[in-house]
Enzyme design. Structure first.
Site, short mmCIF file in Angstrom:
data_model
loop_
_atom_site.label_atom_id
_atom_site.label_comp_id
_atom_site.label_asym_id
_atom_site.label_seq_id
_atom_site.Cartn_x
_atom_site.Cartn_y
_atom_site.Cartn_z
CG PHE A 135 -1.92 1.18 1.11
CD1 PHE A 135 -3.05 1.09 0.29
CD2 PHE A 135 -1.69 2.37 1.79
CE1 PHE A 135 -3.92 2.17 0.16
CE2 PHE A 135 -2.57 3.45 1.67
CZ PHE A 135 -3.69 3.35 0.85
CG ASP A 220 5.42 3.64 1.94
OD1 ASP A 220 5.39 4.27 3.02
OD2 ASP A 220 4.44 3.52 1.19
CE LYS A 249 -1.36 5.48 7.59
NZ LYS A 249 -0.98 4.83 6.34
C1 LIG Z 1 -1.13 5.13 4.91
C2 LIG Z 1 -0.03 4.77 4.01
C3 LIG Z 1 0.24 5.52 2.85
C4 LIG Z 1 -0.63 6.65 2.39
O1 LIG Z 1 -0.59 7.74 3.25
P1 LIG Z 1 -1.67 8.92 3.06
O2 LIG Z 1 -1.24 9.95 4.06
O3 LIG Z 1 -3.01 8.33 3.35
O4 LIG Z 1 -1.55 9.40 1.66
C5 LIG Z 1 1.34 5.16 2.09
N1 LIG Z 1 2.13 4.14 2.44
C6 LIG Z 1 1.90 3.39 3.55
C7 LIG Z 1 2.83 2.29 3.91
C8 LIG Z 1 0.81 3.68 4.37
O5 LIG Z 1 0.58 2.93 5.44
#
Ligand SMILES: *Cc1c(COP(=O)(O)O)cnc(C)c1O
Length: 397
Positions: A135, A220, A249
Site C-alpha cells: 500500500f 515506504d 502518519k
Molecule cells: C497510509 C499509508 C500511505 C498513504 O498515506 P496517506 O497519508 O493516506 O496518503 C502510504 N504508504 C503506507 C505504507 C501507508 O501505510
C-alpha cells in the site's frame, strides 16, 4: 448520532463505510463519543497518534506556532521546518529531506527523485518495482505502485512505470529488473496488506541486488517509521539502510505532514523539480518537530517494543484459549490477529460496543496499532474488551 449520520449521507461523498461512532474528543489512548462513552483507541487515528491523542508537547507547539506564523511560502526560510529537518536527518541514515502533506504525496516525491536518478545515472531508467499486497497511497501514480487489484480496478489506464511483484521473493525482483528499472520500493513491514513481516534476509538481499544494479532502494515507512515497530525507523529492525525513505502518519503527532528523505548521493532534485504550497509549513512542522523530538528524547520506540511484546503475549494467551484465533503476528505495536473465518467486521462492531476501536484489515484479520504511549493497564483492559467482543461476534455466527 442519527443527525450526524443523516448529514454524512446527505453531504459527504460515499467513499467509506463508517463505524456508527461519532468521536468528539481524545486524550492519550482514549477517545470519547458524543454521549461521553469511552473507547480505547487501538487504531490511533490510523497509526498516526503515536504519542496518543492531544499530547501536551504537540498541543503546546501547535498553540504557540498558530499564534505566531502558520504559513508563508517556501520562497522564504522558516525556522520550524529547518528544526524538523535537522531532527530527522540527525537521527537517521538519510541526509536530506523534503516535506509534503501526506504519505501518498511523499511517495510521489520519492518516485520523482528515483526517475531523476535514473535519468542522470542509469541511462534514463524510470521503472519502479513494487510489491503485490503493498500500500503506497491513493493518488493516480500511487494506485499503480500499490500492488492490490481492488485499489487499481476503477482507475485504469494506470500510470505507467510501475511493476508489481510478489513480496518476499527476491527472484521476482530479479526477473522484473531490466534496463528501464531505476528503483525498488517496499514497505519494511506491509501494514495495510495485513501486517506481513518480511522473511529473514529478504530486505538484505534486496539491498544487495539494488547495490549490484545501481537501483535505488526506497522504503515506504509511512506506517513503520517513528517508532511503530519498536525502533525509531523500521529499517533499523532489519539492519538494512534504504537510499530513500518516506514518512507521514506518525510524523506530525496528528497533523497532516509527510516527508521523503534521501542519501546525499541520490538527492538529485534541483530548483524547479519539485515543490508544494503547504508542504513543510511552519504550523505542521512545528507540530512534527515537537512530536519527533519528544519521541526520540523519551525513547518511545523502546516503549513500543516493550508494550508490543506485552500485547502480543496477551493475544497469544487469547489464541491458546480460543480456536477461532489462528495467528498473532506483528512487530512493536503493529500487530494483526487472524481468525479461522471472515469475522473481522463482526468483531470490530462488537468491540465498538465494548469500547474498543479496531481496524478490520482483512476479512479474516484485525489490526491493532494503539498509541505507543499506551500503558499496561490500558492494554489489559483492551484485551478484556477484545475477548468479550470476539465472543459476541462468534456467537452471532
Ligand atoms: C497510509 C499509508 C500511505 C498513504 O498515506 P496517506 O497519508 O493516506 O496518503 C502510504 N504508504 C503506507 C505504507 C501507508 O501505510
Amino acid at each position: 448520532m442519527s443527525t450526524w449520520q443523516d448529514m454524512e449521507r446527505k453531504y459527504y461523498m460515499f467513499v467509506v463505510r463508517r463505524q456508527p461512532v461519532v468521536i468528539v474528543r481524545g486524550q492519550g489512548a482514549k477517545v470519547w463519543d458524543e454521549d461521553e462513552k469511552e473507547y480505547l483507541d487501538f487504531t490511533a487515528g490510523w497509526a498516526v497518534n503515536n504519542l496518543g491523542h492531544c499530547h501536551p508537547a504537540v498541543v503546546d507547539a501547535i498553540r504557540s506556532q498558530a499564534a505566531t506564523l502558520m504559513q508563508t511560502s517556501n520562497q522564504f526560510y522558516t525556522i520550524p521546518q529547518l528544526q524538523l529537518a535537522q531532527a530527522l536527518v540527525g537521527n537517521s541514515c538519510l541526509d536530506r529531506v523534503f516535506f509534503s502533506n501526506s504519505g501518498a504525496e511523499a511517495n510521489e516525491g520519492a518516485v520523482k527523485l528515483a526517475r531523476k536518478y535514473g535519468k542522470l545515472h542509469r541511462n534514463g531508467a524510470y521503472e519502479v518495482i513494487t510489491a503485490l499486497n503493498s500500500f503506497h497511497g491513493r493518488t493516480l501514480a500511487m494506485v499503480a505502485a500499490t500492488g492490490q487489484p481492488h485499489y487499481q480496478e476503477n482507475w485504469k489506464p494506470l500510470a505507467s512505470g510501475f511493476v508489481n511483484v510478489d513480496y518476499n521473493d527476491l527472484s521476482a525482483i530479479k526477473r522484473a529488473t531490466n534496463d528501464r528499472t531505476c528503483a525498488v520500493m517496499l514497505e519494511p513491514v506491509q501494514g495495510e496488506g495485513g501486517v506481513i513481516i518480511p522473511e529473514e534476509g529478504y530486505l538484505k538481499a534486496v539491498r544487495e541486488w539494488c547495490d549490484q544494479n545501481n537501483l535505488l532502494l526506497i522504503f515506504d515507512e509511512v506506517q513503520t517509521g517513528l517508532g511503530r515497530l519498536g525502533t525509531l525507523w523500521g529499517y533499523q529492525a532489519f539492519g538494512v539502510e534504504p537510499d530513500v525513505m518516506t514518512l507521514a502518519k506518525g510524523l506530525g503527532g496528528g497533523v497532516p505532514i509527510g516527508a521523503f528523505l534521501a542519501k546525499e548521493a541520490c538527492a538529485v532534485l534541483e530548483p524547479g523539480d519539485h515543490g508544494s504550497t503547504f508542504g513543510g509549513n511552519p504550523l505542521t512542522t512545528a507540530a512534527a518537530n515537537a512530536a519527533t523530538r519528544y519521541l526520540i528524547e523519551n525513547d518511545i520506540p523502546s516503549r513500543a517494543r516493550e508494550m508490543g511484546a506485552y500485547l502480543k503475549k496477551g493475544l497469544e494467551a487469547l489464541k491458546a484459549k480460543h480456536s477461532f484465533i489462528t495467528e498473532v503476528r506483528g512487530m512493536g505495536l503493529l500487530i494483526a490477529l487472524q481468525f479461522s473465518a471472515d469475522i473481522s467486521g463482526k468483531v470490530v462492531t462488537a468491540c465498538n460496543t465494548e469500547g474498543l476501536l479496531l481496524n478490520p484489515v482483512r476479512p479474516n484479520a484485525i489490526r491493532l496499532m494503539p498509541p505507543l504511549t499506551i500503558t499496561r493497564q490500558e492494554l489489559d483492559e483492551g484485551l478484556q474488551r477484545l475477548e468479550r467482543g470476539m465472543l459476541q461476534a462468534v456467537e452471532q455466527r
